[in-house]
Design a protein around this motif. Structure first.
Motif, PDB file in Angstrom:
ATOM      1  N   VAL A 241       0.839  -1.196   0.000  1.00 33.23           N
ATOM      2  CA  VAL A 241       0.000   0.000   0.000  1.00 33.23           C
ATOM      3  C   VAL A 241       0.880   1.255   0.000  1.00 33.23           C
ATOM      4  CG1 VAL A 241      -1.913  -1.142   1.194  1.00 33.23           C
ATOM      5  CG2 VAL A 241      -0.157   0.013   2.530  1.00 33.23           C
ATOM      6  N   THR A 242       0.215   2.399  -0.224  1.00 30.82           N
ATOM      7  CA  THR A 242       0.908   3.692  -0.156  1.00 30.82           C
ATOM      8  C   THR A 242       0.340   4.494   0.998  1.00 30.82           C
ATOM      9  OG1 THR A 242      -0.667   4.575  -1.743  1.00 30.82           O
ATOM     10  CG2 THR A 242       1.438   3.859  -2.612  1.00 30.82           C
TER      11      THR A 242
ATOM     12  N   ASN B 248      -7.484   4.566  -1.114  1.00 30.54           N
ATOM     13  CA  ASN B 248      -7.430   3.251  -1.771  1.00 30.54           C
ATOM     14  C   ASN B 248      -6.729   2.221  -0.899  1.00 30.54           C
ATOM     15  OD1 ASN B 248      -8.861   3.259  -4.124  1.00 30.54           O
ATOM     16  ND2 ASN B 248      -7.098   3.424  -5.481  1.00 30.54           N
ATOM     17  N   SER B 249      -5.628   2.634  -0.282  1.00 28.48           N
ATOM     18  CA  SER B 249      -4.880   1.719   0.582  1.00 28.48           C
ATOM     19  C   SER B 249      -5.713   1.324   1.792  1.00 28.48           C
ATOM     20  CB  SER B 249      -3.569   2.365   1.042  1.00 28.48           C
ATOM     21  OG  SER B 249      -2.705   2.553  -0.060  1.00 28.48           O
TER      22      SER B 249
ATOM     23  N   VAL C  61       4.908   1.012   0.910  1.00 28.58           N
ATOM     24  CA  VAL C  61       6.056   1.154   0.010  1.00 28.58           C
ATOM     25  C   VAL C  61       6.884   2.405   0.313  1.00 28.58           C
ATOM     26  CG1 VAL C  61       5.017  -0.197  -1.836  1.00 28.58           C
ATOM     27  CG2 VAL C  61       4.701   2.284  -1.807  1.00 28.58           C
ATOM     28  N   HIS C  62       6.273   3.391   0.977  1.00 31.23           N
ATOM     29  CA  HIS C  62       7.037   4.583   1.355  1.00 31.23           C
ATOM     30  C   HIS C  62       7.999   4.273   2.501  1.00 31.23           C
ATOM     31  CE1 HIS C  62       4.824   7.080  -1.340  1.00 31.23           C
ATOM     32  NE2 HIS C  62       3.675   6.883  -0.725  1.00 31.23           N
ATOM     33  N   GLN C  63       7.604   3.352   3.384  1.00 27.25           N
ATOM     34  CA  GLN C  63       8.447   2.989   4.518  1.00 27.25           C
ATOM     35  C   GLN C  63       9.417   1.859   4.195  1.00 27.25           C
ATOM     36  OE1 GLN C  63       5.792   2.132   7.774  1.00 27.25           O
ATOM     37  NE2 GLN C  63       5.090   4.251   7.934  1.00 27.25           N
TER      38      GLN C  63
ATOM     39  N   ALA D 295       1.884  -1.501  -9.486  1.00 33.69           N
ATOM     40  CA  ALA D 295       0.681  -0.715  -9.211  1.00 33.69           C
ATOM     41  C   ALA D 295       0.287  -0.947  -7.755  1.00 33.69           C
ATOM     42  CB  ALA D 295      -0.451  -1.135 -10.139  1.00 33.69           C
ATOM     43  N   LEU D 296      -0.420  -0.001  -7.189  1.00 39.28           N
ATOM     44  CA  LEU D 296      -0.818  -0.108  -5.783  1.00 39.28           C
ATOM     45  C   LEU D 296      -2.281   0.253  -5.615  1.00 39.28           C
ATOM     46  CD1 LEU D 296       2.330   1.614  -4.329  1.00 39.28           C
ATOM     47  CD2 LEU D 296       1.751  -0.779  -4.058  1.00 39.28           C
ATOM     48  N   PRO D 297      -2.958  -0.293  -4.629  1.00 36.33           N
ATOM     49  CA  PRO D 297      -2.518  -1.388  -3.773  1.00 36.33           C
ATOM     50  C   PRO D 297      -2.391  -2.692  -4.561  1.00 36.33           C
ATOM     51  CG  PRO D 297      -4.635  -0.479  -3.022  1.00 36.33           C
ATOM     52  CD  PRO D 297      -4.283   0.188  -4.296  1.00 36.33           C
TER      53      PRO D 297
END
Length: 105
Positions: A24-25, A30-31, A57-59, A71-73
């Motif tokens: 997720v983002t 959406n996440s 994905v940011h962490q 693509a996410l999620p």
């Protein structure tokens, strides 16, 4: 009969456990929907038979890079069976169940 033979084996085989990774983002709508929807599906259809890892994905950008996330999620079913990838907020329960191999298309 030895003591060891009398002990019942109540453990399910490891292959029955679904290993899932949801990418997720952060806390995007959406996440958040994907997390909520997937947890509900898992608790309804895979109760006590799944392990869910949620990866932001940011962490953890290197984990996302290693998995070649496009693509996410994105949900990746690692096991049992073949690896499967599902993209989206997991709101289409039938599609998610098919992707997990729990229903035939």
């Amino acid at each position: 009969m030895t003591e060891q033979e009398e002990i019942p084996n109540d453990h399910q085989p490891v292959k029955d456990v679904y290993l899932l990774r949801l990418f997720v983002t952060g806390a995007s709508p959406n996440s958040s929907r994907a997390i909520t929807n997937l947890k509900e599906i898992c608790e309804t259809y895979l109760k006590d038979k799944y392990e869910l890892e949620i990866i932001d994905v940011h962490q953890q950008p290197t984990v996302a890079e290693d998995e070649q996330i496009i693509a996410l999620p994105m949900l990746i079913k690692k096991s049992p069976g073949q690896e499967r990838r599902l993209i989206g907020d997991m709101s289409d329960t039938e599609k998610v169940l098919q992707g997990l191999g729990l229903q035939n298309g």
